[in-house]
Design a protein around this motif. Structure first.
Motif, short mmCIF file in Angstrom:
data_model
loop_
_atom_site.label_atom_id
_atom_site.label_comp_id
_atom_site.label_asym_id
_atom_site.label_seq_id
_atom_site.Cartn_x
_atom_site.Cartn_y
_atom_site.Cartn_z
N ARG A 164 17.15 -24.47 2.52
CA ARG A 164 17.41 -25.84 2.07
C ARG A 164 17.18 -25.98 0.57
O ARG A 164 17.94 -26.62 -0.13
CB ARG A 164 16.49 -26.81 2.80
CG ARG A 164 16.98 -27.18 4.18
CD ARG A 164 16.32 -28.45 4.65
NE ARG A 164 14.88 -28.31 4.70
CZ ARG A 164 14.20 -27.97 5.78
NH1 ARG A 164 14.82 -27.74 6.89
NH2 ARG A 164 12.90 -27.85 5.75
N ARG A 165 16.10 -25.34 0.09
CA ARG A 165 15.77 -25.43 -1.34
C ARG A 165 16.91 -24.92 -2.20
O ARG A 165 17.22 -25.48 -3.23
CB ARG A 165 14.54 -24.57 -1.64
CG ARG A 165 13.24 -25.21 -1.28
CD ARG A 165 12.74 -26.05 -2.46
NE ARG A 165 11.41 -26.50 -2.20
CZ ARG A 165 10.35 -26.10 -2.89
NH1 ARG A 165 10.47 -25.25 -3.87
NH2 ARG A 165 9.16 -26.57 -2.59
N LEU A 166 17.52 -23.81 -1.75
CA LEU A 166 18.58 -23.24 -2.57
C LEU A 166 19.92 -23.92 -2.37
O LEU A 166 20.71 -24.01 -3.29
CB LEU A 166 18.73 -21.74 -2.28
CG LEU A 166 17.84 -20.84 -3.12
CD1 LEU A 166 18.09 -19.39 -2.78
CD2 LEU A 166 18.04 -21.06 -4.61
N SER A 167 20.16 -24.41 -1.16
CA SER A 167 21.50 -24.93 -0.89
C SER A 167 21.68 -26.37 -1.38
O SER A 167 22.80 -26.85 -1.45
CB SER A 167 21.85 -24.82 0.59
OG SER A 167 20.95 -25.56 1.35
N THR A 168 20.60 -27.05 -1.75
CA THR A 168 20.76 -28.38 -2.34
C THR A 168 20.61 -28.26 -3.85
O THR A 168 19.54 -27.91 -4.33
CB THR A 168 19.68 -29.36 -1.82
OG1 THR A 168 19.83 -29.47 -0.42
CG2 THR A 168 19.86 -30.74 -2.43
N PRO A 169 21.68 -28.53 -4.61
CA PRO A 169 21.57 -28.43 -6.07
C PRO A 169 20.48 -29.36 -6.60
O PRO A 169 20.33 -30.47 -6.10
CB PRO A 169 22.95 -28.89 -6.55
CG PRO A 169 23.84 -28.79 -5.38
CD PRO A 169 23.00 -28.96 -4.17
N MET A 170 19.74 -28.90 -7.60
CA MET A 170 18.63 -29.71 -8.11
C MET A 170 19.13 -30.98 -8.80
O MET A 170 18.38 -31.93 -8.97
CB MET A 170 17.77 -28.89 -9.09
CG MET A 170 16.87 -27.89 -8.39
SD MET A 170 16.03 -28.54 -6.92
CE MET A 170 14.63 -29.37 -7.66
N THR A 171 20.42 -30.97 -9.18
CA THR A 171 20.97 -32.17 -9.81
C THR A 171 21.19 -33.27 -8.77
O THR A 171 21.45 -34.41 -9.09
CB THR A 171 22.33 -31.85 -10.44
OG1 THR A 171 23.12 -31.17 -9.47
CG2 THR A 171 22.19 -30.99 -11.68
N HIS A 172 21.06 -32.89 -7.51
CA HIS A 172 21.36 -33.81 -6.43
C HIS A 172 20.21 -34.80 -6.22
O HIS A 172 19.06 -34.40 -6.33
CB HIS A 172 21.58 -32.98 -5.15
CG HIS A 172 22.57 -33.59 -4.27
ND1 HIS A 172 22.22 -34.32 -3.17
CD2 HIS A 172 23.91 -33.62 -4.35
CE1 HIS A 172 23.32 -34.76 -2.60
NE2 HIS A 172 24.36 -34.35 -3.30
#
Ligand SMILES: Cc1cc2nc3c(=O)[nH]c(=O)nc-3n(C[C@H](O)[C@H](O)[C@H](O)COP(=O)(O)O)c2cc1C
Length: 358
Positions: A164-172
């Motif tokens: 989940r940490r990697l698949s959600t862009p931090m800009t999101h």
């Protein structure tokens, strides 16, 4: 957040949860050996030129034969120029897959992000996903390195959290909250016919001026079509609520099942057609069969639909089923007006109105 005009909402009763795993429907063979397995995750820089998802289909063809022989279940993600692979299986099998994968010129710069022993979450030998993201490979690389440092420091999260940490862009908007289950509510929407669930997510995106993120999934079956899934994150103080439209076929994919325990609710947009509606509930029951934590089902149906057989099916599969009847227009605003108070309820955001006398 209360039911709107023209809508008659009745959330009748909560049905008890059982451990029964019975379901009449099974679209794919499932046999998950019990007990702990090795769980390993790595990220690698993709070197594939051209169609990456097509290349992933080729990898699947080979991997399915080899992984099944090794007892290894795998999920592979492609996003922002990177692969992320999650493996679960006997130590020897996981080592054998990694030995093959390490030599492959289709990727490089392999970074180990997770290694542990624990229960399997992946129910299928193979799942894969491709997520649309605006993040550059260098930004994704920064997150990979940060996770590797945490892993090296011994601060291992469980594999689903790493994914989940990697698949959600931090800009999101939801990125920061999603690791904290008490700040993040996941809701799946699935429709018994057509693409109503996607219509609901598209409408929510417009209403909240929020980006709809598109992903594609595929499972172990080469003869099954790829599955689309869209999601939107909604600010819903004090939580972020992610509403995910899932195609019916997506329920049988190992990755979907791996994350189902994280969903608070599954909203079923029922058609009022007993055959289609029964099939959908059966699919959901089968998908939840091995879960210890199961989402609450909200069945939204036209007022003349018969919830009773669906409720019995869900109940037999260990699922709580809340029945909601829609009067008047059957469209995205009406579905949401019916479902939202029930989603709020669990967060303590909504006090139910007294039911009208039966
Ligand atoms: C990102 C990525 C993931 C892969 N995952 C697997 C896998 O799970 N299982 C597998 O057998 N091969 C996988 N492969 C393919 C292997 O790297 C390798 O090409 C294949 O197993 C052929 O090895 P062999 O010639 O020793 O049979 C993957 C390749 C890439 C690029």
């Amino acid at each position: 957040m209360s039911p709107q005009g023209g809508l008659f909402l009745r959330a009748r009763k909560v049905i008890g949860v059982h451990d029964s795993t019975g379901s009449g429907w099974q679209d794919f063979p499932v046999s998950i050996p019990p007990g702990e397995v090795d769980r390993l995750m790595y990220a690698s820089l993709c070197c594939v030129q051209g169609g990456v998802f097509e290349e992933m289909h080729r990898i699947r063809e080979h991997a399915l034969r080899r992984n099944v022989a090794d007892g290894v279940h795998v999920a592979l993600l492609y996003q922002s120029g990177w692969f992320l692979e999650w493996l679960e299986g006997p130590a020897q099998g996981v080592r054998a897959v990694m030995a093959r994968v390490a030599r492959d010129p289709r990727h490089r710069s392999i970074k180990l992000l997770h290694a542990s022993r624990g229960l399997r979450r992946l129910t299928e030998p193979w799942s894969m996903a491709m997520a649309q993201a605006h993040e550059r490979p260098s930004e994704f690389a920064g997150r990979v390195v940060a996770l590797r440092e945490l892993h090296r420091a011994g601060e291992d999260m469980d594999p689903a959290t790493v994914w989940r940490r990697l698949s959600t862009p931090m800009t999101h908007p939801g990125a920061a909250e999603q690791a904290q289950s008490d700040r993040f509510q996941r809701v799946m929407v699935c429709s018994a016919q057509g693409a109503d669930s996607f219509e609901l997510v598209r409408w929510l995106g417009q209403l909240h001026d929020a980006e709809v993120v598109h992903r594609r999934f595929a499972g172990s079956r080469a003869d099954a079509r790829d599955v689309a899934t869209d999601y939107v994150d909604l600010a819903c103080d004090p939580v972020v609520r992610r509403v995910i439209a899932m195609a019916r076929n997506g329920l049988q994919i190992g990755l979907t099942q791996a994350f189902l325990p994280d969903y608070s609710h599954v909203i079923l947009l029922l058609a009022g057609d007993p055959v289609r509606d029964t099939q959908l509930v059966q699919r959901l029951v089968a998908a939840c069969a091995r879960l210890s934590h199961r989402p609450v089902v909200i069945g939204l149906a036209p007022i003349d639909a018969d919830h009773a057989p669906l409720q019995r099916l869900a109940h037999a599969g260990g699922l709580v089923y809340l029945d909601c009847e829609l009067a008047g227009s059957i469209d995205a605003p009406a579905w949401w007006a019916a479902a939202e108070p029930l989603l709020d309820l669990i967060l303590g955001l909504h006090t139910p109105e007294p039911l009208p006398p039966a």
